[in-house]
Scaffold this motif. Structure first.
Motif, short mmCIF file in Angstrom:
data_model
loop_
_atom_site.label_atom_id
_atom_site.label_comp_id
_atom_site.label_asym_id
_atom_site.label_seq_id
_atom_site.Cartn_x
_atom_site.Cartn_y
_atom_site.Cartn_z
N ARG A 181 33.12 40.67 39.18
CA ARG A 181 34.15 39.67 39.48
C ARG A 181 35.46 40.35 39.88
NH1 ARG A 181 38.09 37.96 36.37
NH2 ARG A 181 37.12 38.73 34.46
N GLU A 185 37.54 40.18 43.42
CA GLU A 185 38.91 39.67 43.46
C GLU A 185 39.90 40.73 43.93
OE1 GLU A 185 39.61 38.31 39.51
OE2 GLU A 185 38.47 36.45 39.76
N GLU A 186 39.65 42.01 43.59
CA GLU A 186 40.57 43.09 43.94
C GLU A 186 39.78 44.26 44.53
OE1 GLU A 186 43.21 44.05 40.67
OE2 GLU A 186 42.69 42.15 39.71
N ALA A 262 31.86 35.28 41.79
CA ALA A 262 32.50 36.48 42.35
C ALA A 262 31.81 36.90 43.64
CB ALA A 262 32.45 37.60 41.31
N ARG A 265 32.77 34.45 46.44
CA ARG A 265 34.12 34.67 46.95
C ARG A 265 34.17 35.90 47.85
NH1 ARG A 265 35.68 33.14 41.62
NH2 ARG A 265 35.81 35.33 41.01
N SER A 266 33.40 36.92 47.47
CA SER A 266 33.35 38.13 48.30
C SER A 266 32.75 37.82 49.67
CB SER A 266 32.54 39.21 47.58
OG SER A 266 32.43 40.37 48.37
N ARG A 269 35.10 36.11 52.09
CA ARG A 269 36.12 36.95 52.72
C ARG A 269 35.54 37.85 53.82
NH1 ARG A 269 38.12 37.30 47.24
NH2 ARG A 269 36.88 39.17 46.88
#
Length: 348
Positions: A181, A185-186, A262, A265-266, A269
């Motif tokens: 995750r 996110e980062e 997670a 979301r990846s 992007r």
């Protein structure tokens, strides 16, 4: 005293000196009280001639942390200013401070309000142990643990901070899922930074990152021999080829909701998906399944069509399985040789 209790006490010690602030600048509290302020308590405070303690206000938002009854009593008196001590920390810590203050003095919080406050603190401070949160809300650790189980369904972290200040890992699998995750996110965060937050070794974080790049589950599957047992073999439909990719295999059922989110979301992007019609279609299809509350939906299904809907859900799962196999096969299929073009001069 636990480190978390020390943290809450430190929040109180970091308050500013007392200042006089115009009442019109202050906003209502982000209060743990479910039913707002008690008019009778406000009336009693307004009738008192004794000086009341200064209220506590979150400076960034100008919301009252502790002292809404005192503020309303001052307004009833017609006062234009009130004595204030400011807190400059994040809103999540401001709420913890509000709960701690309202549990210990003034008009006490009800059991339902303390339970709701514990639920919110579990979400904002998930690394705190059940006992630490219980010490803030004046609930039992067992009650806090039940709320945590209701929220996450399972222990949602790789480690928790105990009352003695020591960080204790739960399982390596949970640490890997947290790392997945955080990587999503980062993406630019260092291995050491993620390792420290997830409670695992930097080398494990590197392995998680490499697995995500390959589209695999961040938690390695256990060897079949270790998990084999006297279970019945379920025949697979002839059109569903068993995939070799772990992300589409049996581990998918064990992937936590946190890891799925997670990974999704990846993917969202990824420009190669966002900038193509097919990629956007895939993401929209996945988004519907990610957002759905399956248990709530299942509970609302009418009994007379439950069998039909169950059969359709199984059919849809088979369609997704076929798609998974096709995607995997397409990604690893060798490029087909290009046939030589026939010269038009030799054509009859």
């Amino acid at each position: 005293m636990s480190p978390d209790e020390c943290h809450v006490r430190a929040l109180g010690s970091e308050l500013s000196a007392v200042e006089s602030v115009p009442i019109g600048r202050l906003l209502p509290a982000d209060s743990p009280r479910r039913w707002g302020e008690d008019d009778e308590h406000v009336r009693l405070l307004a009738q008192s001639d004794a000086p009341l303690p200064p209220i506590i206000v979150h400076r960034p938002s100008m919301r009252v942390i502790d002292g809404m009854h005192r503020l309303l009593a001052a307004r009833r008196h017609g006062a234009r200013e009130i004595r204030v001590r400011f807190f400059d920390g994040p809103p999540e810590d401001a709420f913890v401070l509000a709960v701690k203050a309202n549990v210990r003095h003034g008009l006490p919080l009800s059991a339902a309000e303390r339970t709701a406050a514990a639920t919110r603190i579990i979400r904002s401070h998930p690394d705190w142990s059940d006992r630490a949160i219980a010490s803030v809300t004046s609930l039992s650790a067992k009650t806090v643990g039940a709320q945590r189980l209701r929220i996450f369904g399972s222990p949602g972290r790789s480690a928790r901070v105990g009352k003695d200040g020591r960080v204790r890992p739960l399982t390596a699998a949970e640490g890997r899922r947290i790392a997945a995750r955080l990587i999503a996110e980062e993406p630019s965060a260092s291995l050491r930074s993620i390792a420290k937050r997830a409670g695992i070794a930097p080398g494990t974080v590197r392995d998680v990152r490499e697995r995500l790049e390959r589209g695999e589950d961040p938690v390695p599957s256990r060897p079949a021999a270790a998990t084999a047992g006297p279970t019945a073999v379920v025949p697979r439909p002839p059109h569903a080829v068993a995939p070799s990719h772990p992300a589409f295999g049996p581990d998918t059922a064990r992937m936590s909701a946190e890891t799925r989110e997670a990974m999704f979301r990846s993917l969202c992007r990824d420009p190669s998906l966002r900038m193509t019609e097919t990629g956007r279609l895939l993401l929209r299809m996945m988004e519907i399944h990610m957002a759905a509350d399956h248990r709530h939906i299942a509970a609302a299904v009418p009994a007379h069509c439950a069998d039909s809907l169950s059969a359709m859900a199984t059919a849809c799962a088979e369609v997704w399985q076929e798609l998974a196999v096709l995607i995997k096969a397409s990604a690893h299929a060798p490029a087909l040789p290009t046939a030589p073009r026939r010269s038009t001069a030799s054509a009859v």
